[in-house]
Design a protein around this motif. Sequence first.
Motif, PDB file in Angstrom:
ATOM      1  N   HIS A   1     -22.787 -22.400   9.437  1.00 43.99           N
ATOM      2  CA  HIS A   1     -22.235 -21.308   8.625  1.00 43.99           C
ATOM      3  C   HIS A   1     -20.938 -20.740   9.194  1.00 43.99           C
ATOM      4  O   HIS A   1     -20.654 -19.560   9.048  1.00 43.99           O
ATOM      5  CB  HIS A   1     -23.273 -20.194   8.421  1.00 43.99           C
ATOM      6  CG  HIS A   1     -24.545 -20.718   7.825  1.00 43.99           C
ATOM      7  ND1 HIS A   1     -24.635 -21.103   6.511  1.00 43.99           N
ATOM      8  CD2 HIS A   1     -25.747 -20.972   8.394  1.00 43.99           C
ATOM      9  CE1 HIS A   1     -25.868 -21.553   6.281  1.00 43.99           C
ATOM     10  NE2 HIS A   1     -26.553 -21.484   7.397  1.00 43.99           N
ATOM     11  N   PHE A   2     -20.146 -21.602   9.819  1.00 48.36           N
ATOM     12  CA  PHE A   2     -18.810 -21.223  10.243  1.00 48.36           C
ATOM     13  C   PHE A   2     -17.803 -21.805   9.269  1.00 48.36           C
ATOM     14  O   PHE A   2     -17.850 -22.992   8.958  1.00 48.36           O
ATOM     15  CB  PHE A   2     -18.483 -21.774  11.643  1.00 48.36           C
ATOM     16  CG  PHE A   2     -19.098 -21.003  12.763  1.00 48.36           C
ATOM     17  CD1 PHE A   2     -18.445 -19.905  13.298  1.00 48.36           C
ATOM     18  CD2 PHE A   2     -20.324 -21.371  13.292  1.00 48.36           C
ATOM     19  CE1 PHE A   2     -19.007 -19.200  14.337  1.00 48.36           C
ATOM     20  CE2 PHE A   2     -20.894 -20.673  14.331  1.00 48.36           C
ATOM     21  CZ  PHE A   2     -20.236 -19.577  14.854  1.00 48.36           C
ATOM     22  N   VAL A   3     -16.926 -20.980   8.773  1.00 45.92           N
ATOM     23  CA  VAL A   3     -15.778 -21.449   8.014  1.00 45.92           C
ATOM     24  C   VAL A   3     -14.622 -21.415   9.013  1.00 45.92           C
ATOM     25  O   VAL A   3     -14.482 -20.471   9.778  1.00 45.92           O
ATOM     26  CB  VAL A   3     -15.489 -20.511   6.820  1.00 45.92           C
ATOM     27  CG1 VAL A   3     -14.235 -20.936   6.098  1.00 45.92           C
ATOM     28  CG2 VAL A   3     -16.680 -20.492   5.878  1.00 45.92           C
ATOM     29  N   TYR A   4     -13.815 -22.442   9.047  1.00 49.29           N
ATOM     30  CA  TYR A   4     -12.748 -22.483  10.037  1.00 49.29           C
ATOM     31  C   TYR A   4     -11.424 -22.786   9.361  1.00 49.29           C
ATOM     32  O   TYR A   4     -11.363 -23.370   8.284  1.00 49.29           O
ATOM     33  CB  TYR A   4     -13.041 -23.526  11.120  1.00 49.29           C
ATOM     34  CG  TYR A   4     -13.211 -24.902  10.551  1.00 49.29           C
ATOM     35  CD1 TYR A   4     -12.115 -25.739  10.404  1.00 49.29           C
ATOM     36  CD2 TYR A   4     -14.456 -25.344  10.121  1.00 49.29           C
ATOM     37  CE1 TYR A   4     -12.256 -26.984   9.845  1.00 49.29           C
ATOM     38  CE2 TYR A   4     -14.597 -26.602   9.563  1.00 49.29           C
ATOM     39  CZ  TYR A   4     -13.508 -27.416   9.428  1.00 49.29           C
ATOM     40  OH  TYR A   4     -13.643 -28.659   8.869  1.00 49.29           O
ATOM     41  N   SER A   5     -10.381 -22.336  10.025  1.00 46.64           N
ATOM     42  CA  SER A   5      -9.044 -22.617   9.529  1.00 46.64           C
ATOM     43  C   SER A   5      -8.092 -22.740  10.705  1.00 46.64           C
ATOM     44  O   SER A   5      -8.038 -21.844  11.553  1.00 46.64           O
ATOM     45  CB  SER A   5      -8.566 -21.484   8.619  1.00 46.64           C
ATOM     46  OG  SER A   5      -7.238 -21.738   8.208  1.00 46.64           O
TER      47      SER A   5
ATOM     48  N   LEU B   1      -5.870 -14.947   5.983  1.00 41.05           N
ATOM     49  CA  LEU B   1      -7.222 -15.488   5.900  1.00 41.05           C
ATOM     50  C   LEU B   1      -8.206 -14.430   5.395  1.00 41.05           C
ATOM     51  O   LEU B   1      -9.069 -14.723   4.575  1.00 41.05           O
ATOM     52  CB  LEU B   1      -7.673 -16.021   7.262  1.00 41.05           C
ATOM     53  CG  LEU B   1      -7.007 -17.322   7.701  1.00 41.05           C
ATOM     54  CD1 LEU B   1      -7.309 -17.611   9.158  1.00 41.05           C
ATOM     55  CD2 LEU B   1      -7.472 -18.473   6.819  1.00 41.05           C
ATOM     56  N   ARG B   2      -8.065 -13.200   5.861  1.00 39.97           N
ATOM     57  CA  ARG B   2      -8.956 -12.132   5.396  1.00 39.97           C
ATOM     58  C   ARG B   2      -8.769 -11.894   3.900  1.00 39.97           C
ATOM     59  O   ARG B   2      -9.734 -11.724   3.171  1.00 39.97           O
ATOM     60  CB  ARG B   2      -8.699 -10.834   6.158  1.00 39.97           C
ATOM     61  CG  ARG B   2      -9.199 -10.886   7.583  1.00 39.97           C
ATOM     62  CD  ARG B   2      -9.115  -9.533   8.264  1.00 39.97           C
ATOM     63  NE  ARG B   2     -10.266  -8.731   7.831  1.00 39.97           N
ATOM     64  CZ  ARG B   2     -10.183  -7.617   7.122  1.00 39.97           C
ATOM     65  NH1 ARG B   2      -9.018  -7.133   6.745  1.00 39.97           N
ATOM     66  NH2 ARG B   2     -11.279  -6.952   6.783  1.00 39.97           N
TER      67      ARG B   2
ATOM     68  N   ALA C   1     -10.460 -14.719   2.042  1.00 45.18           N
ATOM     69  CA  ALA C   1     -11.796 -15.090   2.525  1.00 45.18           C
ATOM     70  C   ALA C   1     -12.746 -15.428   1.386  1.00 45.18           C
ATOM     71  O   ALA C   1     -13.539 -16.372   1.490  1.00 45.18           O
ATOM     72  CB  ALA C   1     -12.372 -13.970   3.386  1.00 45.18           C
TER      73      ALA C   1
ATOM     74  N   ALA D   1     -15.703 -17.197   3.302  1.00 39.73           N
ATOM     75  CA  ALA D   1     -15.736 -16.623   4.644  1.00 39.73           C
ATOM     76  C   ALA D   1     -16.015 -15.120   4.588  1.00 39.73           C
ATOM     77  O   ALA D   1     -15.751 -14.467   3.593  1.00 39.73           O
ATOM     78  CB  ALA D   1     -14.395 -16.869   5.346  1.00 39.73           C
ATOM     79  N   ASP D   2     -16.544 -14.604   5.676  1.00 37.47           N
ATOM     80  CA  ASP D   2     -16.741 -13.164   5.828  1.00 37.47           C
ATOM     81  C   ASP D   2     -15.471 -12.614   6.476  1.00 37.47           C
ATOM     82  O   ASP D   2     -15.185 -12.920   7.637  1.00 37.47           O
ATOM     83  CB  ASP D   2     -17.959 -12.892   6.712  1.00 37.47           C
ATOM     84  CG  ASP D   2     -18.264 -11.411   6.871  1.00 37.47           C
ATOM     85  OD1 ASP D   2     -17.363 -10.577   6.650  1.00 37.47           O
ATOM     86  OD2 ASP D   2     -19.411 -11.090   7.236  1.00 37.47           O
TER      87      ASP D   2
ATOM     88  N   ILE E   1     -14.618 -12.458  12.483  1.00 35.80           N
ATOM     89  CA  ILE E   1     -13.648 -13.485  12.860  1.00 35.80           C
ATOM     90  C   ILE E   1     -13.808 -13.817  14.340  1.00 35.80           C
ATOM     91  O   ILE E   1     -13.912 -12.919  15.186  1.00 35.80           O
ATOM     92  CB  ILE E   1     -12.205 -13.013  12.566  1.00 35.80           C
ATOM     93  CG1 ILE E   1     -12.035 -12.845  11.047  1.00 35.80           C
ATOM     94  CG2 ILE E   1     -11.187 -13.989  13.147  1.00 35.80           C
ATOM     95  CD1 ILE E   1     -10.717 -12.251  10.649  1.00 35.80           C
TER      96      ILE E   1
END
Length: 195
Positions: free
Chosen positions: A18-22, A48-49, A52, A57-58, A62
């Motif tokens: 459950h990690f979204v990465y960029s 990114l926020r 999201a 993503a949350d 972060i």
Amino acid sequence: MAAVPWTPAQKRHFLDQHFVYSPVTYRTVPQVTVEQQIGDVARAIAWLRSNAGNIGADPDRIVLVGHSSGAHLAAMIASDPQWLAVAKVPFDTIRAVVLIDGAAFDVPTMMSGSPGTSMPYYGPAFGADPARRLSLSPIAHLDPPNAPAWLFLQDARRLEGYAQAEALAAPLRKGGAVTEIVPVPDSNHMQLNNN
């Protein structure tokens, strides 16, 4: 030098957790200053926020991960709230930091320890002004707030890097942060990033 691209299995591992990465890129010295690099990273976090929801993503949880100079930039963001404030990002959105083989956590000490070795690498970035060198050192920004959790992955053979990590981790621990330094054997500076 560019990192080795992640394999589909590596990407799947993080998504399954459950990690979204960029990945975040930033302009490089000498075309820009270190201050501008930190600003680039802060603006990327703001972007990114604001996006999201589009990537699942949350925006308020972060984790920053950086290797080498990226570790320095991540540590600056996680220890000095001014950078996120300029980007209009609440500081408490940074929940943790993973620093991979960083060494520029106390720039004046690092540069004075072995000037012949460090100047070709760090001189163009940090210059000769002692006040600027200190202001660009995460160790100079340890008054709260700081990110609450810090993981340092250090090449076990680079003693100066380990010493820099401990110099940053010790006061963070005293201030209430959770810190862990992991010396990684049988590796090197680039291999740590690629692995």
